[in-house]
Design a protein around this motif. Structure first.
Motif, PDB file in Angstrom:
ATOM      1  N   LEU A  90       0.832  -1.203   0.000  1.00  0.00           N
ATOM      2  CA  LEU A  90       0.000   0.000   0.000  1.00  0.00           C
ATOM      3  C   LEU A  90       0.867   1.254   0.000  1.00  0.00           C
ATOM      4  O   LEU A  90       0.615   2.207  -0.745  1.00  0.00           O
ATOM      5  N   THR A  91       1.922   1.226   0.812  1.00  0.00           N
ATOM      6  CA  THR A  91       2.827   2.384   0.897  1.00  0.00           C
ATOM      7  C   THR A  91       3.608   2.559  -0.406  1.00  0.00           C
ATOM      8  O   THR A  91       3.745   3.670  -0.921  1.00  0.00           O
ATOM      9  N   ILE A  92       4.126   1.440  -0.956  1.00  0.00           N
ATOM     10  CA  ILE A  92       4.898   1.504  -2.203  1.00  0.00           C
ATOM     11  C   ILE A  92       4.042   2.032  -3.346  1.00  0.00           C
ATOM     12  O   ILE A  92       4.447   2.927  -4.104  1.00  0.00           O
ATOM     13  N   SER A  93       2.830   1.469  -3.492  1.00  0.00           N
ATOM     14  CA  SER A  93       1.979   1.866  -4.614  1.00  0.00           C
ATOM     15  C   SER A  93       1.503   3.310  -4.470  1.00  0.00           C
ATOM     16  O   SER A  93       1.295   4.000  -5.474  1.00  0.00           O
ATOM     17  N   THR A  94       1.354   3.776  -3.211  1.00  0.00           N
ATOM     18  CA  THR A  94       0.961   5.172  -2.992  1.00  0.00           C
ATOM     19  C   THR A  94       2.085   6.116  -3.405  1.00  0.00           C
ATOM     20  O   THR A  94       1.856   7.153  -4.031  1.00  0.00           O
ATOM     21  N   LEU A  95       3.323   5.758  -3.037  1.00  0.00           N
ATOM     22  CA  LEU A  95       4.471   6.607  -3.347  1.00  0.00           C
ATOM     23  C   LEU A  95       4.833   6.575  -4.829  1.00  0.00           C
ATOM     24  O   LEU A  95       5.176   7.605  -5.418  1.00  0.00           O
ATOM     25  N   SER A  96       4.783   5.393  -5.420  1.00  0.00           N
ATOM     26  CA  SER A  96       5.252   5.250  -6.800  1.00  0.00           C
ATOM     27  C   SER A  96       4.139   5.388  -7.831  1.00  0.00           C
ATOM     28  O   SER A  96       4.404   5.715  -8.990  1.00  0.00           O
ATOM     29  N   GLY A  97       2.907   5.117  -7.409  1.00  0.00           N
ATOM     30  CA  GLY A  97       1.817   5.069  -8.374  1.00  0.00           C
ATOM     31  C   GLY A  97       1.745   3.695  -9.016  1.00  0.00           C
ATOM     32  O   GLY A  97       2.774   3.017  -9.160  1.00  0.00           O
ATOM     33  N   ARG A  98       0.569   3.261  -9.391  1.00  0.00           N
ATOM     34  CA  ARG A  98       0.392   1.913  -9.921  1.00  0.00           C
ATOM     35  C   ARG A  98       1.178   1.687 -11.209  1.00  0.00           C
ATOM     36  O   ARG A  98       1.595   0.577 -11.508  1.00  0.00           O
ATOM     37  N   ARG A  99       1.410   2.728 -11.979  1.00  0.00           N
ATOM     38  CA  ARG A  99       2.112   2.570 -13.254  1.00  0.00           C
ATOM     39  C   ARG A  99       3.615   2.345 -13.074  1.00  0.00           C
ATOM     40  O   ARG A  99       4.291   1.936 -14.011  1.00  0.00           O
ATOM     41  N   HIS A 100       4.129   2.628 -11.888  1.00  0.00           N
ATOM     42  CA  HIS A 100       5.580   2.549 -11.692  1.00  0.00           C
ATOM     43  C   HIS A 100       5.984   1.557 -10.593  1.00  0.00           C
ATOM     44  O   HIS A 100       7.057   1.682 -10.015  1.00  0.00           O
ATOM     45  N   VAL A 101       5.124   0.574 -10.313  1.00  0.00           N
ATOM     46  CA  VAL A 101       5.445  -0.384  -9.252  1.00  0.00           C
ATOM     47  C   VAL A 101       6.664  -1.228  -9.627  1.00  0.00           C
ATOM     48  O   VAL A 101       7.404  -1.686  -8.753  1.00  0.00           O
ATOM     49  N   ASP A 102       6.893  -1.452 -10.936  1.00  0.00           N
ATOM     50  CA  ASP A 102       8.056  -2.230 -11.357  1.00  0.00           C
ATOM     51  C   ASP A 102       9.351  -1.470 -11.050  1.00  0.00           C
ATOM     52  O   ASP A 102      10.360  -2.060 -10.659  1.00  0.00           O
ATOM     53  N   TRP A 103       9.326  -0.154 -11.215  1.00  0.00           N
ATOM     54  CA  TRP A 103      10.491   0.664 -10.860  1.00  0.00           C
ATOM     55  C   TRP A 103      10.727   0.623  -9.346  1.00  0.00           C
ATOM     56  O   TRP A 103      11.874   0.566  -8.896  1.00  0.00           O
ATOM     57  N   ALA A 104       9.646   0.647  -8.588  1.00  0.00           N
ATOM     58  CA  ALA A 104       9.771   0.592  -7.126  1.00  0.00           C
ATOM     59  C   ALA A 104      10.391  -0.732  -6.687  1.00  0.00           C
ATOM     60  O   ALA A 104      11.280  -0.761  -5.821  1.00  0.00           O
ATOM     61  N   ILE A 126       9.894 -11.975  -2.677  1.00  0.00           N
ATOM     62  CA  ILE A 126       8.874 -12.554  -3.559  1.00  0.00           C
ATOM     63  C   ILE A 126       7.465 -12.443  -2.985  1.00  0.00           C
ATOM     64  O   ILE A 126       6.502 -12.228  -3.746  1.00  0.00           O
ATOM     65  N   PRO A 127       7.264 -12.547  -1.654  1.00  0.00           N
ATOM     66  CA  PRO A 127       5.896 -12.334  -1.155  1.00  0.00           C
ATOM     67  C   PRO A 127       5.373 -10.931  -1.475  1.00  0.00           C
ATOM     68  O   PRO A 127       4.192 -10.764  -1.792  1.00  0.00           O
ATOM     69  N   LEU A 128       6.253  -9.926  -1.396  1.00  0.00           N
ATOM     70  CA  LEU A 128       5.845  -8.567  -1.743  1.00  0.00           C
ATOM     71  C   LEU A 128       5.459  -8.472  -3.209  1.00  0.00           C
ATOM     72  O   LEU A 128       4.501  -7.780  -3.573  1.00  0.00           O
ATOM     73  N   ALA A 129       6.216  -9.167  -4.074  1.00  0.00           N
ATOM     74  CA  ALA A 129       5.909  -9.148  -5.507  1.00  0.00           C
ATOM     75  C   ALA A 129       4.531  -9.751  -5.778  1.00  0.00           C
ATOM     76  O   ALA A 129       3.739  -9.209  -6.560  1.00  0.00           O
ATOM     77  N   PHE A 130       4.230 -10.881  -5.118  1.00  0.00           N
ATOM     78  CA  PHE A 130       2.918 -11.510  -5.286  1.00  0.00           C
ATOM     79  C   PHE A 130       1.788 -10.560  -4.876  1.00  0.00           C
ATOM     80  O   PHE A 130       0.817 -10.370  -5.603  1.00  0.00           O
ATOM     81  N   VAL A 131       1.935  -9.976  -3.688  1.00  0.00           N
ATOM     82  CA  VAL A 131       0.874  -9.113  -3.167  1.00  0.00           C
ATOM     83  C   VAL A 131       0.765  -7.827  -3.985  1.00  0.00           C
ATOM     84  O   VAL A 131      -0.339  -7.363  -4.295  1.00  0.00           O
ATOM     85  N   ARG A 135      -2.656  -6.684  -5.786  1.00  0.00           N
ATOM     86  CA  ARG A 135      -3.382  -5.495  -5.334  1.00  0.00           C
ATOM     87  C   ARG A 135      -3.439  -4.401  -6.398  1.00  0.00           C
ATOM     88  O   ARG A 135      -4.378  -3.616  -6.443  1.00  0.00           O
ATOM     89  N   THR A 136      -2.426  -4.335  -7.254  1.00  0.00           N
ATOM     90  CA  THR A 136      -2.398  -3.279  -8.279  1.00  0.00           C
ATOM     91  C   THR A 136      -2.835  -3.798  -9.643  1.00  0.00           C
ATOM     92  O   THR A 136      -2.789  -3.051 -10.626  1.00  0.00           O
ATOM     93  N   GLN A 137      -3.241  -5.100  -9.692  1.00  0.00           N
ATOM     94  CA  GLN A 137      -3.675  -5.708 -10.953  1.00  0.00           C
ATOM     95  C   GLN A 137      -2.605  -5.560 -12.035  1.00  0.00           C
ATOM     96  O   GLN A 137      -2.882  -5.222 -13.180  1.00  0.00           O
TER      97      GLN A 137
END
Length: 447
Positions: A90-104, A126-131, A135-137
């Motif tokens: 939730l924190t990563i996707s909020t900071l990076s935005g859903r379009r940039h989760v791979d960069w995060a 890897i658990p973080l990658a799965f979730v 969560r970000t589809q």
């Protein structure tokens, strides 16, 4: 052994593994075991040594990786069940935005990968990658490949990893300069092999079927009361912190003193993961309201899906050991030494050949640096620091099937063998080739 025969034999073995697993759908462990035995016998190894060679290789790899996978999976399970993974995501996707989760995930992989082995960083993240993917589809490969690329790059190019330190010592390179050059060269490689290639690959390679590991790490609905971000991140990074402390033990305390011994002990990979896992039982278990019986159930049930992973990782190690013991690896290496090529290219080529022959990037880097170091000592105009980096780049080339990481990534991401070759093997080769090219360019300015 004739070099042409050795190269042909190694090629035939690798092609046989691919065909038997991908085309005929035979169990990968049976295939790796059988091909290893046949390769050893055809290469002329005495029959009474063949099985022992395979067992020695499998045991050596599993002695370390098996413990890492078991403890890392338990830690990941606690992270998932407590909602800790959701909190970080939730924190990563909020900071990076859903379009940039791979960069995060690439940045997280670079940070976590600095003090830990690839296998350790992989099971931690890897658990973080799965979730995060759920969560970000976002396609799982788009999240996981940048993470894997970052971990592989830090493992191969940047001290204090043991292989990099061995090459550093062999070439008499400056550690500070090596780290700075490693970051300067490794970061753009991580971008190319991570988010850029990850987006390309994830659009073309779609995992099939249900992934049991994804099911156990991703809850259908995140818990309502999530743990705090700070304590969750501390729990995940605690093994990294302990391993970093262990690597710095000789700098902060005199060797063989009690404090020095303690730092080395808690900084050991297995001990650091054990302490982190036990910490998660309290922080993400008891403190979140889970009973001891529930925590025990979590840790027992999460190990089931890892059984095949451990078998395949061990079989990959056995395959690599047979290639070395049979003399195939040595014959191929001797052929490379006979070629008259620039020193940077020779170091890269030797590391890549040993990588294919034995599977281990650590062994490839240590072997290649040991062979090339005496030649470097008699040469001028070649940067010792760039020699460390180019050897590291070659040591991850091709992502072969006798590497534990190949099977680890295949099983965790639910890929077929051809899909793993199209993604992971290409990614590792991309890192290796970019590393060689960037080091050659840097050699114009660095001497």
């Amino acid at each position: 052994m004739n070099s042409i025969f050795a190269i042909s034999l190694a090629t035939a073995a690798i092609v046989s593994v691919i065909i038997l697993i991908a085309r005929f759908r035979i169990n990968p462990f049976i295939v790796l075991f059988s091909v290893s035995i046949l390769l050893a016998l055809v290469a002329g190894m005495p029959a009474d040594r063949v099985v022992g060679s395979f067992e020695a290789g499998a045991g050596h790899v599993l002695g370390h990786v098996g413990t890492v996978i078991a403890l890392g999976t338990m830690l990941g399970k606690m992270l998932a069940e407590s909602g800790g993974a959701d909190r970080i995501v939730l924190t990563i996707s909020t900071l990076s935005g859903r379009r940039h989760v791979d960069w995060a995930m690439m940045l997280i992989g670079l940070l976590v990968g600095l003090p830990v082995f690839f296998e350790v960083g992989f099971v931690l993240l890897i658990p973080l990658a799965f979730v995060l993917a759920d969560r970000t589809q976002t396609p799982l490969l788009r999240v996981a490949l940048p993470m894997g690329a970052a971990l592989s790059i830090t493992h191969a190019l940047i001290p204090p990893h043991p292989a990099a330190l061995l090459a550093l010592s062999a070439y008499h390179a400056d550690i500070g300069k090596t780290i700075l050059l490693g970051i300067a060269i490794g970061t753009p490689i991580a971008v190319i092999a991570g988010p850029v290639f990850g987006r390309f690959a994830s659009a073309r390679v779609i995992p099939e079927g249900v992934n049991p590991l994804a099911k156990q790490f991703v809850n259908s609905k995140p818990p309502g009361n999530l743990p705090g971000f700070g304590i969750t991140v501390f729990t995940v990074l605690s093994p990294v912190i302990l391993m970093l402390a262990g690597s710095m033990a000789d700098r902060v305390a005199a060797p063989h003193t009690t404090f020095n011994n303690i730092l080395h002990f808690v900084g050991n990979t297995d001990i650091a993961l054990l302490l982190a896992t036990v910490l998660s039982f309290y922080v993400l278990g008891h403190a979140r309201g889970f009973s001891r019986e529930t925590v025990l159930r979590f840790t027992n049930e999460c190990l089931g899906p890892t059984a095949l992973i451990m078998l395949l990782v061990g079989a990959g190690g056995g395959f690599g050991h047979v290639l070395v013991d049979s003399g195939v690896s040595r014959s191929i290496t001797d052929t490379a030494l006979g070629a008259h090529v620039p020193l940077l290219v020779l170091a890269w080529m030797l590391a890549a050949i040993v990588r294919v022959a034995c599977g281990s990037s650590t062994v490839a880097m240590a072997t290649a640096s040991g062979i090339v170091a005496p030649i470097l000592a008699r040469s001028t105009g070649v940067s010792a620091e760039l020699m460390v980096l180019v050897t590291g780049a070659g040591s991850v080339a091709f992502g072969p099937m006798n590497d534990a990481g190949f099977w680890q990534l295949k099983e965790y991401l639910g890929l077929t063998v051809p899909q793993t070759l199209k993604t992971w093997s290409v990614l590792e080769t991309l890192i290796a080739v970019c590393g060689l090219v960037f080091c050659m360019i840097a050699s114009i300015f660095v001497h």
